[in-house]
Design a protein around this motif. Structure first.
Motif, PDB file in Angstrom:
ATOM      1  N   VAL A  24    -131.886 112.648   2.457  1.00 42.79           N
ATOM      2  CA  VAL A  24    -131.079 113.872   2.430  1.00 42.79           C
ATOM      3  C   VAL A  24    -130.163 113.877   1.213  1.00 42.79           C
ATOM      4  O   VAL A  24    -130.018 114.904   0.535  1.00 42.79           O
ATOM      5  CB  VAL A  24    -130.270 114.012   3.731  1.00 42.79           C
ATOM      6  N   SER A  25    -129.565 112.736   0.888  1.00 41.46           N
ATOM      7  CA  SER A  25    -128.657 112.698  -0.261  1.00 41.46           C
ATOM      8  C   SER A  25    -129.408 112.850  -1.578  1.00 41.46           C
ATOM      9  O   SER A  25    -128.892 113.460  -2.513  1.00 41.46           O
ATOM     10  CB  SER A  25    -127.848 111.406  -0.259  1.00 41.46           C
ATOM     11  N   VAL A  26    -130.620 112.338  -1.673  1.00 37.29           N
ATOM     12  CA  VAL A  26    -131.411 112.509  -2.898  1.00 37.29           C
ATOM     13  C   VAL A  26    -131.816 113.969  -3.057  1.00 37.29           C
ATOM     14  O   VAL A  26    -131.736 114.533  -4.152  1.00 37.29           O
ATOM     15  CB  VAL A  26    -132.654 111.586  -2.889  1.00 37.29           C
ATOM     16  N   LYS A  27    -132.238 114.601  -1.978  1.00 36.80           N
ATOM     17  CA  LYS A  27    -132.657 116.005  -2.051  1.00 36.80           C
ATOM     18  C   LYS A  27    -131.486 116.945  -2.342  1.00 36.80           C
ATOM     19  O   LYS A  27    -131.669 118.001  -2.920  1.00 36.80           O
ATOM     20  CB  LYS A  27    -133.357 116.417  -0.773  1.00 36.80           C
ATOM     21  N   SER A  28    -130.287 116.564  -1.950  1.00 38.29           N
ATOM     22  CA  SER A  28    -129.136 117.426  -2.194  1.00 38.29           C
ATOM     23  C   SER A  28    -128.539 117.216  -3.575  1.00 38.29           C
ATOM     24  O   SER A  28    -127.593 117.912  -3.935  1.00 38.29           O
ATOM     25  CB  SER A  28    -128.063 117.186  -1.131  1.00 38.29           C
ATOM     26  N   GLY A  29    -129.071 116.282  -4.355  1.00 39.24           N
ATOM     27  CA  GLY A  29    -128.602 116.073  -5.715  1.00 39.24           C
ATOM     28  C   GLY A  29    -127.453 115.100  -5.845  1.00 39.24           C
ATOM     29  O   GLY A  29    -126.745 115.099  -6.849  1.00 39.24           O
ATOM     30  N   GLN A  30    -127.238 114.275  -4.862  1.00 40.58           N
ATOM     31  CA  GLN A  30    -126.142 113.326  -4.875  1.00 40.58           C
ATOM     32  C   GLN A  30    -126.262 112.337  -6.039  1.00 40.58           C
ATOM     33  O   GLN A  30    -125.267 111.931  -6.618  1.00 40.58           O
ATOM     34  CB  GLN A  30    -126.121 112.554  -3.551  1.00 40.58           C
ATOM     35  N   TYR A  31    -127.466 111.962  -6.401  1.00 35.55           N
ATOM     36  CA  TYR A  31    -127.676 110.946  -7.426  1.00 35.55           C
ATOM     37  C   TYR A  31    -128.047 111.547  -8.775  1.00 35.55           C
ATOM     38  O   TYR A  31    -128.468 110.828  -9.677  1.00 35.55           O
ATOM     39  CB  TYR A  31    -128.749 109.956  -6.979  1.00 35.55           C
ATOM     40  N   ASP A  32    -127.900 112.856  -8.955  1.00 35.75           N
ATOM     41  CA  ASP A  32    -128.176 113.475 -10.245  1.00 35.75           C
ATOM     42  C   ASP A  32    -127.136 113.020 -11.259  1.00 35.75           C
ATOM     43  O   ASP A  32    -125.946 112.899 -10.945  1.00 35.75           O
ATOM     44  CB  ASP A  32    -128.153 114.995 -10.144  1.00 35.75           C
ATOM     45  N   ASP A  33    -127.585 112.799 -12.467  1.00 35.27           N
ATOM     46  CA  ASP A  33    -126.699 112.347 -13.526  1.00 35.27           C
ATOM     47  C   ASP A  33    -126.178 113.556 -14.277  1.00 35.27           C
ATOM     48  O   ASP A  33    -126.893 114.195 -15.046  1.00 35.27           O
ATOM     49  CB  ASP A  33    -127.464 111.413 -14.471  1.00 35.27           C
TER      50      ASP A  33
END
Length: 64
Positions: A24-33
């Motif tokens: 869920v956190s990856v899909k929501s953009g939590q780890y976008d740089d």
């Protein structure tokens, strides 16, 4: 022996919960740089030099 089964079930359940939270956190953009693109122009680029063959050399190689 039954304690092992209970602990195994609980640990698998916790692992599944953490895996779902990660997805869920990856899909929501939590780890976008969002920082690196703004300062990328400040970094020095390494010069890449490649020898490009001219069309004349290419035609000579092709006919041989």
């Amino acid at each position: 022996m039954s304690v092992i089964y209970v602990l195994l079930a609980i640990s698998i359940f916790v692992a599944v919960i953490f895996f779902i939270a990660f997805i869920v956190s990856v899909k929501s953009g939590q780890y976008d740089d969002s920082y690196t693109p703004s300062v990328r122009m400040l970094f020095e680029d390494e010069l890449v030099t490649t020898k490009k063959s001219s069309t004349k050399e290419f035609k000579e190689k092709k006919t041989n």
